[in-house]
Design a protein around this motif. Structure first.
Motif, mmCIF file in Angstrom:
data_model
loop_
_atom_site.group_PDB
_atom_site.id
_atom_site.type_symbol
_atom_site.label_atom_id
_atom_site.label_comp_id
_atom_site.label_asym_id
_atom_site.label_seq_id
_atom_site.Cartn_x
_atom_site.Cartn_y
_atom_site.Cartn_z
ATOM 1 N N ASN A 124 -1.543 -10.073 -17.176
ATOM 2 C CA ASN A 124 -0.910 -9.132 -18.093
ATOM 3 C C ASN A 124 -2.006 -8.374 -18.835
ATOM 4 N N ARG A 125 -2.120 -7.082 -18.580
ATOM 5 C CA ARG A 125 -3.100 -6.235 -19.231
ATOM 6 C C ARG A 125 -2.373 -5.270 -20.167
ATOM 7 N N ASN A 126 -3.122 -4.418 -20.843
ATOM 8 C CA ASN A 126 -2.528 -3.478 -21.799
ATOM 9 C C ASN A 126 -1.486 -2.574 -21.155
ATOM 10 N N ASN A 127 -1.831 -1.940 -20.043
ATOM 11 C CA ASN A 127 -0.950 -0.963 -19.408
ATOM 12 C C ASN A 127 -0.355 -1.433 -18.099
ATOM 13 N N MET A 128 -0.799 -2.592 -17.614
ATOM 14 C CA MET A 128 -0.423 -3.003 -16.269
ATOM 15 C C MET A 128 -0.143 -4.491 -16.162
ATOM 16 N N LEU A 129 0.592 -4.804 -15.110
ATOM 17 C CA LEU A 129 0.677 -6.166 -14.611
ATOM 18 C C LEU A 129 -0.046 -6.152 -13.271
ATOM 19 N N ILE A 130 -0.793 -7.188 -12.989
ATOM 20 C CA ILE A 130 -1.509 -7.285 -11.731
ATOM 21 C C ILE A 130 -1.048 -8.559 -11.053
ATOM 22 N N PHE A 131 -0.494 -8.410 -9.864
ATOM 23 C CA PHE A 131 -0.044 -9.560 -9.085
ATOM 24 C C PHE A 131 -1.152 -9.941 -8.121
ATOM 25 N N LEU A 132 -1.568 -11.187 -8.176
ATOM 26 C CA LEU A 132 -2.481 -11.731 -7.178
ATOM 27 C C LEU A 132 -1.633 -12.547 -6.217
ATOM 28 N N CYS A 133 -1.601 -12.109 -4.974
ATOM 29 C CA CYS A 133 -0.768 -12.747 -3.957
ATOM 30 C C CYS A 133 -1.649 -13.548 -3.011
ATOM 31 N N LYS A 134 -1.022 -14.362 -2.195
ATOM 32 C CA LYS A 134 -1.761 -15.097 -1.175
ATOM 33 C C LYS A 134 -2.505 -14.116 -0.299
ATOM 34 N N GLU A 135 -3.584 -14.565 0.281
ATOM 35 C CA GLU A 135 -4.493 -13.755 1.087
ATOM 36 C C GLU A 135 -5.190 -12.700 0.239
ATOM 37 N N ASP A 136 -5.282 -12.940 -1.076
ATOM 38 C CA ASP A 136 -5.993 -12.090 -2.034
ATOM 39 C C ASP A 136 -5.538 -10.636 -2.022
ATOM 40 N N ILE A 137 -4.250 -10.433 -1.896
ATOM 41 C CA ILE A 137 -3.665 -9.104 -1.995
ATOM 42 C C ILE A 137 -3.368 -8.833 -3.463
ATOM 43 N N LEU A 138 -3.809 -7.665 -3.948
ATOM 44 C CA LEU A 138 -3.537 -7.266 -5.324
ATOM 45 C C LEU A 138 -2.450 -6.207 -5.335
ATOM 46 N N VAL A 139 -1.500 -6.375 -6.248
ATOM 47 C CA VAL A 139 -0.431 -5.394 -6.419
ATOM 48 C C VAL A 139 -0.439 -4.991 -7.881
ATOM 49 N N PHE A 140 -0.518 -3.684 -8.120
ATOM 50 C CA PHE A 140 -0.557 -3.149 -9.472
ATOM 51 C C PHE A 140 0.842 -2.681 -9.863
ATOM 52 N N ILE A 141 1.240 -3.021 -11.089
ATOM 53 C CA ILE A 141 2.521 -2.585 -11.646
ATOM 54 C C ILE A 141 2.217 -1.945 -12.997
ATOM 55 N N LYS A 142 2.461 -0.664 -13.104
ATOM 56 C CA LYS A 142 2.228 0.030 -14.376
ATOM 57 C C LYS A 142 3.438 -0.186 -15.274
ATOM 58 N N LYS A 143 3.196 -0.656 -16.476
ATOM 59 C CA LYS A 143 4.285 -1.015 -17.380
ATOM 60 C C LYS A 143 5.198 0.164 -17.714
ATOM 61 N N ASP A 144 4.641 1.352 -17.822
ATOM 62 C CA ASP A 144 5.482 2.504 -18.151
ATOM 63 C C ASP A 144 5.817 3.341 -16.906
ATOM 64 N N GLY A 145 5.666 2.748 -15.717
ATOM 65 C CA GLY A 145 5.903 3.483 -14.488
ATOM 66 C C GLY A 145 7.218 3.168 -13.799
ATOM 67 N N PHE A 146 8.164 2.576 -14.516
ATOM 68 C CA PHE A 146 9.431 2.204 -13.884
ATOM 69 C C PHE A 146 10.346 3.415 -13.760
ATOM 70 N N GLU A 147 10.726 3.704 -12.528
ATOM 71 C CA GLU A 147 11.670 4.782 -12.253
ATOM 72 C C GLU A 147 13.090 4.244 -12.140
#
Length: 166
Positions: A124-147
């Motif tokens: 949990n960061r200031n502007n983002m959530l960062i998902f660390l998945c198996k096989e070291d895949i990173l997924v970025f979720i911007k907190k104010d980017g929900f459509e």
């Protein structure tokens, strides 16, 4: 499948820096700062021994470099790599969340589907959530980017699906 939540954003160097900083653990920061202060006091309170003062200055510089400069340099390099992969166009990412999986769609046409069971950690960061998945895949979720959906509803949803805390 119906989309429960949709998040999209343009990947920028600032967002990557925020992600890089997330991976510096609290203990790393603590020990680096402790080492920095130890070096600083070694410099101040050492007698006029030039070798000791030089070693203290070197150690202080290395601590500052590791804590502040290195993450910035790495994020710039990572951003340039993303741009090169995407033919020097800004990378637009969308993440669609369904009941059993979520799908990451990039503007370069790549698609990755990931099960919620594959989530290892959520940062949990200031502007983002960062998902660390198996096989070291990173997924970025911007907190104010929900459509589709809101951040608060999404937070409850992802906590129930992943059984992880952030």
């Amino acid at each position: 499948m119906d989309i429960l939540f949709k998040n999209s954003f343009i990947l920028t160097e600032k967002l990557i820096l925020e992600c890089r900083v997330a991976f510096i653990s609290k203990w790393d920061k603590f020990f680096s700062l402790l080492f920095l202060f130890t070096s600083l006091f070694g410099f101040i309170y050492s007698e006029s021994n030039l070798t000791t003062k030089f070693i203290s200055i070197y150690l202080m510089f290395m601590c500052v470099y590791l804590i502040f400069i290195l993450p910035t340099l790495r994020s710039k390099k990572m951003y340039k790599r993303y741009l090169a992969i995407n033919n020097y166009e800004q990378l637009h990412e969308s993440v669609n969340f369904y009941n059993d999986i979520f799908e990451v769609i990039s503007s370069n046409g790549s698609r990755v589907s990931i099960s919620y069971k594959n989530l290892k950690k959520i940062y949990n960061r200031n502007n983002m959530l960062i998902f660390l998945c198996k096989e070291d895949i990173l997924v970025f979720i911007k907190k104010d980017g929900f459509e589709h959906g809101t951040y608060n509803d999404f937070k409850n949803f992802i906590l129930s699906k992943s059984n992880l805390r952030f």
